[in-house]
Motif scaffolding. Sequence first.
Motif, PDB file in Angstrom:
ATOM      1  N   LYS A 105     -14.228  -0.704   0.072  1.00 11.25           N
ATOM      2  CA  LYS A 105     -12.881  -1.193  -0.149  1.00 11.25           C
ATOM      3  C   LYS A 105     -12.162  -0.336  -1.188  1.00 11.25           C
ATOM      4  CE  LYS A 105     -13.426  -6.029   1.140  1.00 11.25           C
ATOM      5  NZ  LYS A 105     -13.266  -7.431   0.700  1.00 11.25           N
ATOM      6  N   GLN A 106     -10.859  -0.218  -1.011  1.00 11.49           N
ATOM      7  CA  GLN A 106     -10.038   0.495  -1.979  1.00 11.49           C
ATOM      8  C   GLN A 106      -8.693  -0.208  -2.088  1.00 11.49           C
ATOM      9  OE1 GLN A 106      -9.496   4.479  -0.516  1.00 11.49           O
ATOM     10  NE2 GLN A 106      -9.428   3.812   1.600  1.00 11.49           N
ATOM     11  N   THR A 107      -7.936   0.116  -3.125  1.00  6.95           N
ATOM     12  CA  THR A 107      -6.641  -0.515  -3.317  1.00  6.95           C
ATOM     13  C   THR A 107      -5.528   0.499  -3.061  1.00  6.95           C
ATOM     14  OG1 THR A 107      -6.631  -0.022  -5.688  1.00  6.95           O
ATOM     15  CG2 THR A 107      -7.531  -2.161  -5.005  1.00  6.95           C
ATOM     16  N   ALA A 108      -4.378  -0.018  -2.682  1.00 11.09           N
ATOM     17  CA  ALA A 108      -3.216   0.831  -2.409  1.00 11.09           C
ATOM     18  C   ALA A 108      -1.960   0.055  -2.755  1.00 11.09           C
ATOM     19  CB  ALA A 108      -3.193   1.249  -0.937  1.00 11.09           C
ATOM     20  N   THR A 109      -0.879   0.784  -3.020  1.00  3.79           N
ATOM     21  CA  THR A 109       0.440   0.186  -3.210  1.00  3.79           C
ATOM     22  C   THR A 109       1.221   0.346  -1.913  1.00  3.79           C
ATOM     23  OG1 THR A 109       0.468   0.709  -5.568  1.00  3.79           O
ATOM     24  CG2 THR A 109       2.593   0.274  -4.517  1.00  3.79           C
ATOM     25  N   ILE A 110       1.756  -0.750  -1.407  1.00  4.54           N
ATOM     26  CA  ILE A 110       2.534  -0.685  -0.170  1.00  4.54           C
ATOM     27  C   ILE A 110       3.870  -0.004  -0.459  1.00  4.54           C
ATOM     28  CG2 ILE A 110       3.663  -2.009   1.651  1.00  4.54           C
ATOM     29  CD1 ILE A 110       0.608  -1.985   1.807  1.00  4.54           C
ATOM     30  N   ILE A 111       4.142   1.091   0.239  1.00  6.29           N
ATOM     31  CA  ILE A 111       5.381   1.843   0.014  1.00  6.29           C
ATOM     32  C   ILE A 111       6.318   1.793   1.220  1.00  6.29           C
ATOM     33  CG2 ILE A 111       4.290   3.400  -1.640  1.00  6.29           C
ATOM     34  CD1 ILE A 111       4.271   5.534   0.601  1.00  6.29           C
ATOM     35  N   ARG A 112       5.864   1.243   2.328  1.00  6.85           N
ATOM     36  CA  ARG A 112       6.737   1.134   3.503  1.00  6.85           C
ATOM     37  C   ARG A 112       6.307  -0.068   4.336  1.00  6.85           C
ATOM     38  NH1 ARG A 112       5.809   5.888   5.872  1.00  6.85           N
ATOM     39  NH2 ARG A 112       7.151   6.898   4.328  1.00  6.85           N
ATOM     40  N   ASN A 113       7.297  -0.808   4.827  1.00  5.95           N
ATOM     41  CA  ASN A 113       7.040  -1.972   5.660  1.00  5.95           C
ATOM     42  C   ASN A 113       7.949  -1.878   6.872  1.00  5.95           C
ATOM     43  OD1 ASN A 113       6.895  -4.458   6.894  1.00  5.95           O
ATOM     44  ND2 ASN A 113       7.695  -5.624   5.171  1.00  5.95           N
ATOM     45  N   THR A 114       7.366  -1.690   8.028  1.00  9.98           N
ATOM     46  CA  THR A 114       8.162  -1.553   9.249  1.00  9.98           C
ATOM     47  C   THR A 114       8.092  -2.796  10.119  1.00  9.98           C
ATOM     48  OG1 THR A 114       6.317  -0.517  10.435  1.00  9.98           O
ATOM     49  CG2 THR A 114       7.830   0.933   9.267  1.00  9.98           C
ATOM     50  N   GLY A 115       7.664  -3.913   9.536  1.00 11.58           N
ATOM     51  CA  GLY A 115       7.553  -5.149  10.306  1.00 11.58           C
ATOM     52  C   GLY A 115       6.113  -5.572  10.410  1.00 11.58           C
TER      53      GLY A 115
ATOM     54  N   HIS B 230       3.628  -3.155  10.731  1.00 10.42           N
ATOM     55  CA  HIS B 230       2.827  -2.065  10.183  1.00 10.42           C
ATOM     56  C   HIS B 230       3.278  -1.732   8.763  1.00 10.42           C
ATOM     57  CE1 HIS B 230       2.130  -1.676  14.496  1.00 10.42           C
ATOM     58  NE2 HIS B 230       1.074  -0.931  14.234  1.00 10.42           N
ATOM     59  N   TYR B 231       2.348  -1.213   7.992  1.00  9.66           N
ATOM     60  CA  TYR B 231       2.617  -0.863   6.603  1.00  9.66           C
ATOM     61  C   TYR B 231       2.062   0.524   6.315  1.00  9.66           C
ATOM     62  CZ  TYR B 231       3.003  -5.971   6.425  1.00  9.66           C
ATOM     63  OH  TYR B 231       3.340  -7.265   6.678  1.00  9.66           O
ATOM     64  N   VAL B 232       2.564   1.110   5.228  1.00 10.07           N
ATOM     65  CA  VAL B 232       1.996   2.347   4.712  1.00 10.07           C
ATOM     66  C   VAL B 232       1.647   2.109   3.250  1.00 10.07           C
ATOM     67  CG1 VAL B 232       2.382   4.780   4.163  1.00 10.07           C
ATOM     68  CG2 VAL B 232       3.294   3.825   6.292  1.00 10.07           C
ATOM     69  N   GLY B 233       0.413   2.428   2.880  1.00 11.05           N
ATOM     70  CA  GLY B 233      -0.040   2.251   1.515  1.00 11.05           C
ATOM     71  C   GLY B 233      -0.289   3.591   0.844  1.00 11.05           C
ATOM     72  N   ARG B 234      -0.026   3.641  -0.461  1.00 10.47           N
ATOM     73  CA  ARG B 234      -0.307   4.849  -1.232  1.00 10.47           C
ATOM     74  C   ARG B 234      -1.559   4.607  -2.072  1.00 10.47           C
ATOM     75  NH1 ARG B 234       4.469   6.635  -4.817  1.00 10.47           N
ATOM     76  NH2 ARG B 234       5.208   7.602  -2.892  1.00 10.47           N
ATOM     77  N   LEU B 235      -2.544   5.463  -1.885  1.00  9.43           N
ATOM     78  CA  LEU B 235      -3.796   5.345  -2.624  1.00  9.43           C
ATOM     79  C   LEU B 235      -3.654   5.960  -4.019  1.00  9.43           C
ATOM     80  CD1 LEU B 235      -6.224   6.367   0.283  1.00  9.43           C
ATOM     81  CD2 LEU B 235      -5.567   4.056  -0.444  1.00  9.43           C
TER      82      LEU B 235
ATOM     83  N   LEU C 195      -7.866  -2.818   0.733  1.00  6.96           N
ATOM     84  CA  LEU C 195      -7.981  -2.319   2.101  1.00  6.96           C
ATOM     85  C   LEU C 195      -9.434  -2.198   2.530  1.00  6.96           C
ATOM     86  CD1 LEU C 195      -5.417   0.651   1.954  1.00  6.96           C
ATOM     87  CD2 LEU C 195      -4.974  -1.672   2.761  1.00  6.96           C
ATOM     88  N   SER C 196      -9.645  -2.406   3.812  1.00  8.73           N
ATOM     89  CA  SER C 196     -10.942  -2.083   4.393  1.00  8.73           C
ATOM     90  C   SER C 196     -11.016  -0.577   4.604  1.00  8.73           C
ATOM     91  CB  SER C 196     -11.105  -2.807   5.727  1.00  8.73           C
ATOM     92  OG  SER C 196     -10.165  -2.277   6.675  1.00  8.73           O
ATOM     93  N   ALA C 197     -12.176  -0.088   4.917  1.00  9.10           N
ATOM     94  CA  ALA C 197     -12.303   1.331   5.235  1.00  9.10           C
ATOM     95  C   ALA C 197     -11.498   1.638   6.492  1.00  9.10           C
ATOM     96  CB  ALA C 197     -13.764   1.689   5.445  1.00  9.10           C
ATOM     97  N   PRO C 198     -10.775   2.751   6.535  1.00  9.16           N
ATOM     98  CA  PRO C 198      -9.990   3.089   7.724  1.00  9.16           C
ATOM     99  C   PRO C 198     -10.864   3.210   8.968  1.00  9.16           C
ATOM    100  CG  PRO C 198      -9.373   4.476   5.864  1.00  9.16           C
ATOM    101  CD  PRO C 198     -10.613   3.740   5.457  1.00  9.16           C
ATOM    102  N   GLY C 199     -10.311   2.795  10.111  1.00  5.16           N
ATOM    103  CA  GLY C 199     -11.035   2.911  11.364  1.00  5.16           C
ATOM    104  C   GLY C 199     -10.932   4.316  11.923  1.00  5.16           C
ATOM    105  N   PRO C 200     -11.444   4.516  13.139  1.00  5.29           N
ATOM    106  CA  PRO C 200     -11.433   5.851  13.758  1.00  5.29           C
ATOM    107  C   PRO C 200     -10.025   6.456  13.879  1.00  5.29           C
ATOM    108  CG  PRO C 200     -12.856   4.342  14.985  1.00  5.29           C
ATOM    109  CD  PRO C 200     -12.138   3.526  13.982  1.00  5.29           C
ATOM    110  N   ASP C 201      -9.012   5.597  14.021  1.00  8.95           N
ATOM    111  CA  ASP C 201      -7.642   6.098  14.163  1.00  8.95           C
ATOM    112  C   ASP C 201      -6.947   6.275  12.813  1.00  8.95           C
ATOM    113  OD1 ASP C 201      -7.317   3.471  13.449  1.00  8.95           O
ATOM    114  OD2 ASP C 201      -5.812   3.007  14.991  1.00  8.95           O
ATOM    115  N   GLY C 202      -7.676   6.040  11.717  1.00  5.86           N
ATOM    116  CA  GLY C 202      -7.115   6.218  10.384  1.00  5.86           C
ATOM    117  C   GLY C 202      -6.382   5.016   9.831  1.00  5.86           C
ATOM    118  N   THR C 203      -6.374   3.896  10.581  1.00  2.00           N
ATOM    119  CA  THR C 203      -5.685   2.690  10.136  1.00  2.00           C
ATOM    120  C   THR C 203      -6.638   1.768   9.392  1.00  2.00           C
ATOM    121  OG1 THR C 203      -4.143   2.787  12.001  1.00  2.00           O
ATOM    122  CG2 THR C 203      -4.359   0.668  10.871  1.00  2.00           C
ATOM    123  N   ALA C 204      -6.206   1.263   8.236  1.00  2.00           N
ATOM    124  CA  ALA C 204      -7.005   0.324   7.455  1.00  2.00           C
ATOM    125  C   ALA C 204      -6.411  -1.075   7.574  1.00  2.00           C
ATOM    126  CB  ALA C 204      -7.045   0.750   5.990  1.00  2.00           C
ATOM    127  N   PHE C 205      -7.248  -2.088   7.377  1.00  2.00           N
ATOM    128  CA  PHE C 205      -6.770  -3.468   7.378  1.00  2.00           C
ATOM    129  C   PHE C 205      -6.566  -3.948   5.948  1.00  2.00           C
ATOM    130  CE2 PHE C 205      -8.541  -3.536  11.697  1.00  2.00           C
ATOM    131  CZ  PHE C 205      -7.515  -4.178  12.367  1.00  2.00           C
TER     132      PHE C 205
END
Length: 316
Positions: A2-12, A14-19, A52-62
């Motif tokens: 697990k790791q932490t991130a700051t959410i920098i984008r919210n598209t509804g 989906h999100y983008v986090g900054r590590l 966050l969980s570890a990113p999956g094969p497509d690079g997306t984390a939960f």
Amino acid sequence: MKQTATIIRNTGSHYVGRLADGSEVKCLAKGNFRIKGIRTTNPVAVGDCVELSAPGPDGTAFITAIVPRRNYIIRKASNLSKAASIIAANVDCAMLVATLAHPVTSFTFIDRFLATCEAYGVKGALVINKTDLLDEPEDAELIDAVSYLYTSIGYPVFTVSALSGFGLDALADFLRGKVTLLSGNSGVGKSSLINALIPGASLRTAEISAAHDTGMHTTTFSEMYDLPGGGEIIDTPGVRGFGVVEFASEEVGHYFPEIFRISADCRFGNCTHTHEPGCAVLKAVEEHSISESRYNSYMSILEETADTDDKYRKKL
């Protein structure tokens, strides 16, 4: 891992986090995460620190958890009268961009925004943009009057023109080192303001409707931008109304600093400042030491919360 991130984008959805290392990762909220006692349309907001969980094969984390917020700003959602949306979290300042012409931002909208800042423990501030459109002598008097009204209450006020650059240096100095939410009606020039403050941001802008003197939504989702001198701005979609959330009738006066200060002199401790004898607030309105526009905004929120209180009581 697990790791932490700051959410920098919210598209509804989906999100983008900054590590911590500055890299970005695509995120999704787990299905069951959305229903764990969260009564908002968006359980995760820009500014949230998340696990966050570890990113999956497509690079997306939960997203598995939200780190406890130090604050947040919330408004009643426009599409669902009973729902609310979190505009941003973990901010140092919530800044409303307003215009006194093309379009005109109502005092009620300004006051509802600032009252929400007070209610949720966030420093509020006001930017009056498009001063380049106000070049008549009476316009200068209007700008001065609005600036004096809110600075006398205790709110920082900046008069600027994103087009000409007037006032931007002072605004940039204030923003430096802070995480600041920018909000406002559509058409007040938030995107133009960010483009002026952040070279290379290149946010899309749109012309004001000549027929209705209103703006089009050019920002469709919330996003955090880095300021050149340090600090961040959170840009949000333009809103047309600002519904207050979870205000109790007896607390509304607490969110208007000048009303709260003067209410200490009211004859009754539970004074609603509407009709009671010996009300210091009503006297102050009559003597113009509390502005009529601010008092009217107080009354509009009081009426809204009274309706909410009545509906709640009928359910008991």
